[in-house]
Write an enzyme that holds these catalytic residues in place. Structure first.
Site, PDB file in Angstrom:
ATOM      1  N   ALA A 123       0.822  -1.215   0.000  1.00  0.00           N
ATOM      2  CA  ALA A 123       0.000   0.000   0.000  1.00  0.00           C
ATOM      3  C   ALA A 123       0.853   1.260   0.000  1.00  0.00           C
ATOM      4  O   ALA A 123       1.177   1.817   1.052  1.00  0.00           O
ATOM      5  CB  ALA A 123      -0.948  -0.025   1.198  1.00  0.00           C
ATOM      6  N   PRO A 127      -4.713   8.764  -3.269  1.00  0.00           N
ATOM      7  CA  PRO A 127      -5.475   9.543  -4.257  1.00  0.00           C
ATOM      8  C   PRO A 127      -4.631  10.654  -4.903  1.00  0.00           C
ATOM      9  O   PRO A 127      -4.743  10.899  -6.098  1.00  0.00           O
ATOM     10  CB  PRO A 127      -6.625  10.138  -3.434  1.00  0.00           C
ATOM     11  CG  PRO A 127      -6.797   9.190  -2.290  1.00  0.00           C
ATOM     12  CD  PRO A 127      -5.432   8.635  -1.993  1.00  0.00           C
ATOM     13  N   GLY A 130       1.038   9.159  -6.893  1.00  0.00           N
ATOM     14  CA  GLY A 130       1.258   7.971  -7.724  1.00  0.00           C
ATOM     15  C   GLY A 130       2.731   7.867  -8.087  1.00  0.00           C
ATOM     16  O   GLY A 130       3.535   7.351  -7.319  1.00  0.00           O
ATOM     17  N   SER A 131       3.077   8.447  -9.235  1.00  0.00           N
ATOM     18  CA  SER A 131       4.463   8.335  -9.714  1.00  0.00           C
ATOM     19  C   SER A 131       5.469   8.935  -8.733  1.00  0.00           C
ATOM     20  O   SER A 131       6.555   8.395  -8.546  1.00  0.00           O
ATOM     21  CB  SER A 131       4.604   9.042 -11.066  1.00  0.00           C
ATOM     22  OG  SER A 131       3.718   8.464 -11.987  1.00  0.00           O
ATOM     23  N   ILE A 156      -5.133  -0.650  -4.161  1.00  0.00           N
ATOM     24  CA  ILE A 156      -4.322  -1.668  -3.503  1.00  0.00           C
ATOM     25  C   ILE A 156      -4.741  -3.066  -3.969  1.00  0.00           C
ATOM     26  O   ILE A 156      -5.831  -3.563  -3.626  1.00  0.00           O
ATOM     27  CB  ILE A 156      -4.398  -1.531  -1.958  1.00  0.00           C
ATOM     28  CG1 ILE A 156      -4.085  -0.082  -1.561  1.00  0.00           C
ATOM     29  CG2 ILE A 156      -3.450  -2.527  -1.280  1.00  0.00           C
ATOM     30  CD1 ILE A 156      -2.829   0.518  -2.181  1.00  0.00           C
ATOM     31  N   GLY A 237       8.961  -6.234  -7.698  1.00  0.00           N
ATOM     32  CA  GLY A 237       7.659  -6.104  -8.362  1.00  0.00           C
ATOM     33  C   GLY A 237       7.823  -5.862  -9.857  1.00  0.00           C
ATOM     34  O   GLY A 237       7.116  -6.454 -10.673  1.00  0.00           O
ATOM     35  N   ARG A 238       8.780  -5.012 -10.216  1.00  0.00           N
ATOM     36  CA  ARG A 238       9.005  -4.731 -11.645  1.00  0.00           C
ATOM     37  C   ARG A 238       9.450  -5.988 -12.381  1.00  0.00           C
ATOM     38  O   ARG A 238       9.062  -6.229 -13.517  1.00  0.00           O
ATOM     39  CB  ARG A 238      10.089  -3.654 -11.808  1.00  0.00           C
ATOM     40  CG  ARG A 238       9.527  -2.251 -11.726  1.00  0.00           C
ATOM     41  CD  ARG A 238      10.538  -1.215 -12.158  1.00  0.00           C
ATOM     42  NE  ARG A 238      11.532  -0.993 -11.134  1.00  0.00           N
ATOM     43  CZ  ARG A 238      11.386  -0.148 -10.120  1.00  0.00           C
ATOM     44  NH1 ARG A 238      10.309   0.579 -10.002  1.00  0.00           N
ATOM     45  NH2 ARG A 238      12.337  -0.014  -9.226  1.00  0.00           N
ATOM     46  N   ARG A 263      -9.187 -19.744 -39.415  1.00  0.00           N
ATOM     47  CA  ARG A 263     -10.139 -18.856 -40.082  1.00  0.00           C
ATOM     48  C   ARG A 263      -9.663 -18.509 -41.488  1.00  0.00           C
ATOM     49  O   ARG A 263      -8.490 -18.196 -41.704  1.00  0.00           O
ATOM     50  CB  ARG A 263     -10.314 -17.567 -39.268  1.00  0.00           C
ATOM     51  CG  ARG A 263     -11.313 -16.622 -39.914  1.00  0.00           C
ATOM     52  CD  ARG A 263     -11.841 -15.582 -38.994  1.00  0.00           C
ATOM     53  NE  ARG A 263     -12.689 -14.634 -39.681  1.00  0.00           N
ATOM     54  CZ  ARG A 263     -14.008 -14.757 -39.775  1.00  0.00           C
ATOM     55  NH1 ARG A 263     -14.621 -15.794 -39.225  1.00  0.00           N
ATOM     56  NH2 ARG A 263     -14.722 -13.841 -40.411  1.00  0.00           N
ATOM     57  N   GLU A 359       3.889  -0.234 -11.147  1.00  0.00           N
ATOM     58  CA  GLU A 359       5.323  -0.449 -10.819  1.00  0.00           C
ATOM     59  C   GLU A 359       6.221   0.526 -11.578  1.00  0.00           C
ATOM     60  O   GLU A 359       7.287   0.151 -12.076  1.00  0.00           O
ATOM     61  CB  GLU A 359       5.778  -1.894 -11.135  1.00  0.00           C
ATOM     62  CG  GLU A 359       4.896  -3.002 -10.671  1.00  0.00           C
ATOM     63  CD  GLU A 359       4.787  -3.132  -9.160  1.00  0.00           C
ATOM     64  OE1 GLU A 359       5.753  -2.835  -8.447  1.00  0.00           O
ATOM     65  OE2 GLU A 359       3.710  -3.534  -8.694  1.00  0.00           O
TER      66      GLU A 359
END
Ligand SMILES: Cc1cc2nc3c(=O)[nH]c(=O)nc-3n(C[C@H](O)[C@H](O)[C@H](O)COP(=O)(O)OP(=O)(O)OC[C@H]3O[C@@H](n4cnc5c(N)ncnc54)[C@H](O)[C@@H]3O)c2cc1C
Lengths: 394, 83
Positions: A123, A127, A130-131, A156, A237-238, A263, A359
């Site tokens: 977390a 709001p 962010g970056s 989250i 995470g990245r 097809r 990330e």
């Protein structure tokens, strides 16, 4: 130089693939449609030891090396990006506790996280934040032997079901990390629905209103929450997202090969049209390149090389942008069917787009990678002038 | 410890461009490098000198200059030798 998986890694890869085909692929569209992950699927991941993938065996984990963990992320990402996001955030928190947690935190959490008895979420975002993540507005104050947290966290992943959150807040103005259990007084959790992609990842907002947690829940030290806890965690995470993106793109390619072989238009299979083959070629080449960048990042991680951090950022940047491109082409190749929920390629496209935002967005990676490029260039210029001086002197 | 100093200096010079870093120069006073610098420094020290940086080592004073990193390493290697 030998660019080849070991036989053990190849075996890992086939067993991950078989698990994903059997247990995940058949449910992925439903997870997306219903915007939830059934607990029995999470239990299956746990039973396989995948939730403890990065934890050492001493803590009940599977003790995978970075390459095996990357392969696992690729395979799960091929099946369902929502579930891959669970693996990402859960492993990030496990890693934070393993690297920076106190003895008490390790003993209390690691075996539970390894077995999946507890689910963890990360977390950081808010709001208004962010970056520029180090600007978090959530605050922590010490009162007696508790911390009191105030603020709001947003987006989250798996926040709806997590038992514990790694929450970033400023304590005396300094970024710090805390473990917050889901039943902490003053914490309320609000589900977020209707996202574009990874719709099964059960996002939530956390409202911390005088949320009280014990003093021993500070992870690492005051002021090191961003520079050390968040950055080492986001690096893992990245890597997980980068490998997951290779999986999304691989799923797109496999879907396209199958579709274009069945097809027909203008009396021939779609695969006979050169413009279709061009898109297939781009997908094959981009996927191979992205996978190699992931292998390289994983190899550097296993050897503890400081370069692994920037190489992971490059892998994430490349893999997430090509996943969006390959998925976009996959929808194009499928025509009207590509836009329908009867085919998974529209899900791949929606999921891939999310990967360019989380990330560290594509733009944030571009800023960091360019800085790295200039740094390296200046460094190598200096180095070559120093070596020229040395040559001149001898 | 001359070798350690040289290695640290070489690593840091990647981040501080053409500046000739002095052994006692405060690297934090030179300004924010980027959000990944701190972790790269931890990984560099861990790999190069075969030590583990732990919670209790995280004091800005331990990473402020080449000299302070060398003294951290000296302290950690005495601890390692004692264990
Ligand atoms: C599905 C999903 C799951 C998520 N899960 C989590 C989670 O588990 N935990 C968590 O903490 N967060 C999570 N997030 C939040 C995510 O990390 C943020 O969305 C991300 O960091 C971007 O921040 P932002 O959305 O506030 O965008 P902003 O930072 O406001 O950026 C908006 C746009 O501006 C661009 N931009 C920003 N700064 C610059 C700049 N300097 N130069 C050029 N362009 C710039 C960005 O690239 C982006 O395109 C999740 C988000 C999503 C969508």
């Amino acid at each position: 130089m030998k660019l080849e998986l070991t036989s053990q890694q190849k075996d890992n890869c086939s067993s991950f693939r078989a698990f994903v085909d059997e247990e995940i692929v058949p449910h992925a569209d439903r997870i997306d449609r219903e915007e939830r992950t059934p607990p029995e699927i999470i239990q299956k991941l746990a039973n396989k030891g995948y939730l403890g993938a990065i934890l050492p065996e001493d803590w009940g984990g599977t003790g995978m090396d970075a390459i095996a963990y990357g392969l696992l992320n690729e395979e799960i990402g091929r099946g369902c990006s929502s579930l891959r996001c669970l693996l990402t955030v859960h492993s990030m928190v496990a890693h934070a506790i393993l690297k920076w947690g106190s003895k008490f935190q390790k003993e209390h959490w690691l075996t539970k996280l390894a077995s999946g008895d507890a689910i963890a979420a990360f977390a950081l975002s808010e709001p208004n934040v962010g970056s520029d993540a180090k600007a978090v507005e959530t605050t922590a104050t010490l009162s007696g032997d508790s911390y009191i947290l105030n603020g709001q966290k947003k987006w989250i992943t798996y926040g709806q079901i997590a038992d514990v959150f790694l929450v970033f807040a400023k304590w005396e103005g300094k970024p710090s990390a805390f473990l917050v259990e889901k039943n902490s007084p003053g914490l309320s959790i609000k589900p977020i629905l209707g996202m574009l992609g990874v719709r099964g990842s059960m996002l939530a907002e956390l409202h911390l209103n005088n949320c009280q947690i014990p003093q021993e829940n500070l992870v690492c030290r005051q002021g090191f929450g961003f520079s050390h806890v968040a950055s080492s965690t986001l690096d893992l995470g990245r890597y997980s997202v980068a490998c997951g993106c290779v999986g999304i793109a691989q799923a797109c390619l496999e879907a396209c090969i199958e579709y274009t072989s069945k097809r027909k238009q203008f009396d021939v299979y779609l695969k006979e049209h050169q413009l279709i083959r061009q898109m297939i070629t781009d997908a094959i080449a981009n996927i191979k390149a992205a996978r190699l960048l992931c292998y390289q990042a994983g190899y550097l991680k296993d050897s503890g090389d400081p370069k692994s951090i920037m190489e992971t950022s490059i892998a994430k940047y490349f893999a997430s942008t090509i996943a969006t491109k390959v998925a976009n082409d996959a929808v194009q190749i499928h025509g009207g069917n590509g836009c329908s929920s009867e085919y998974p390629v529209q899900r791949y496209l929606r999921d891939a787009k999310i990967m360019e935002i989380i990330e560290g967005s594509t733009q944030i990676q571009q800023i960091t990678i360019a800085d790295y490029g200039y740094q390296e260039y200046i460094f190598s210029q200096n180095r070559s002038s120093t070596s020229q001086e040395l040559v001149a002197r001898t | 410890m001359k070798a350690a100093k040289d290695k640290i200096k070489k690593f840091l010079s990647q981040f501080f461009g053409d500046r000739d870093l002095q052994d006692d120069e405060d690297i934090f006073a030179l300004g924010f490098v980027n959000s990944m610098f701190a972790m790269q420094l931890v990984l560099f020290i861990e790999k190069e000198f075969e030590v583990t940086i732990e919670n209790e080592d995280l004091e800005f004073a331990n990473f402020r200059s080449i000299n302070s990193m060398v003294s951290l390493l000296e302290r950690k290697s005495t601890v390692l030798a004692r264990d």
